[in-house]
Design an enzyme around this catalytic site. Structure first.
Site, PDB file in Angstrom:
ATOM      1  N   GLU A 146       0.864  -1.235   0.094  1.00 51.07           N
ATOM      2  CA  GLU A 146      -0.105   0.040   0.062  1.00 51.07           C
ATOM      3  C   GLU A 146       0.915   1.077  -0.076  1.00 51.07           C
ATOM      4  OE1 GLU A 146      -4.027   2.086   2.462  1.00 51.07           O
ATOM      5  OE2 GLU A 146      -2.680   0.636   3.368  1.00 51.07           O
ATOM      6  N   HIS A 182      -5.299   8.268  -0.035  1.00 56.09           N
ATOM      7  CA  HIS A 182      -3.807   8.417  -0.227  1.00 56.09           C
ATOM      8  C   HIS A 182      -3.682   8.971  -1.665  1.00 56.09           C
ATOM      9  CE1 HIS A 182      -2.511   7.185   3.754  1.00 56.09           C
ATOM     10  NE2 HIS A 182      -3.219   5.930   3.577  1.00 56.09           N
ATOM     11  N   GLU A 240     -11.931   2.518   4.983  1.00 56.37           N
ATOM     12  CA  GLU A 240     -10.785   2.697   5.948  1.00 56.37           C
ATOM     13  C   GLU A 240     -11.194   4.021   6.695  1.00 56.37           C
ATOM     14  OE1 GLU A 240      -6.432   1.410   6.567  1.00 56.37           O
ATOM     15  OE2 GLU A 240      -7.086   2.806   4.908  1.00 56.37           O
TER      16      GLU A 240
END
Length: 262
Positions: A146, A182, A240
């Site tokens: 990730e 992200h 998340e």
């Protein structure tokens, strides 16, 4: 594609009760903490069998990062990840989410001088993944590498960074976790990056631009989830994001929002 979640403090503690609760809410997958999985693998396996809710992946729950500056922590983390890989296979999952590190160093905050060179970072990450890739291959599961944004780590920040590591190591069982939160910081365009690196992507995390539940921010989920569909991604999309306001209501609203597109 199907929508899933990580654990929350207000979910039931018992795994069978937890999974029934999640199914009633409308979730179709669960991403478990790696330590919880290893310590309760039999309970988790039973809960999956009784409820039909799949545990698709594990995330976290190991003692050191694959890119840790502390060598003992790194080796401890590798050993923990080997066990998590074994257990995720046992409960029918597909792999373990692994960033290079989190919170150790960033060029965006002082001291801005890393304790290791970029070349040394890459060497360490390749060594860690070189030890984990054959274990994942043995169990028929994956390491989902990730990329994190550059405020949280400095080593692997974009899908291109992760793909370069996979290519350099010639790994067979390492794929990428593409995390919209992200990517919103690090990629020029989330959908374009998904298309460019479609052959590397094995797992998806989602949260809004401000890290809260989908539907509360500015990320174009409709567009990006359609892109995932177009590139043939059929796996879980794991929320998340943090929750704002009443947590149960926030979860319900997030599910309703995402169900428009998945």
């Amino acid at each position: 594609m199907y929508y899933g979640t990580q654990d929350r403090a207000f979910f039931p503690a018992d795994f069978t009760e937890k999974f029934r609760f999640l199914k009633e809410l409308g979730f179709k997958a669960f991403e478990i903490d790696g330590k919880a999985l290893v310590e309760h693998v039999d309970e988790v396996k039973k809960a999956v069998e009784e409820t039909g809710l799949p545990v698709t992946t594990a995330c976290g729950g190991y003692r050191g990062w694959i890119g840790d500056f502390d060598e003992k922590k790194r080796q401890d983390g590798i050993e923990d990840l080997k066990e998590i890989l074994r257990c995720i296979k046992e409960v029918g999952g597909t792999g373990v989410v692994v960033p290079a590190a989190w919170g150790m160093f960033t060029f965006r905050l002082p001291p801005m001088v890393p304790p290791r060179s970029h070349e040394e970072d890459v060497k360490v990450i390749l060594d860690s993944l070189g030890k984990l890739d054959p274990v994942a291959r043995e169990y028929g599961v994956y390491i989902y590498l990730e990329p994190l944004n550059y405020y949280q780590d400095h080593m692997i920040n974009t899908l291109a960074d992760a793909a370069a590591i996979i290519d350099a190591g010639k790994f067979t069982n390492v794929k990428i976790t593409a995390d919209f939160y992200h990517m919103n910081t690090m990629e020029d365009d989330i959908s374009k990056a998904l298309v460019e690196f479609k052959d590397y992507i094995g797992h998806i995390h989602v949260a809004e631009n401000h890290r809260l539940q989908p539907g509360t921010g500015s990320i174009d989920f409709k567009r990006h989830l359609k892109t995932l569909e177009d590139i043939g991604y059929t796996g879980p999309v794991i929320n998340e994001g943090r929750l704002r306001g009443d947590e149960l209501q926030a979860v319900k609203e997030g599910i309703a929002y995402m169900n428009q597109f998945i």
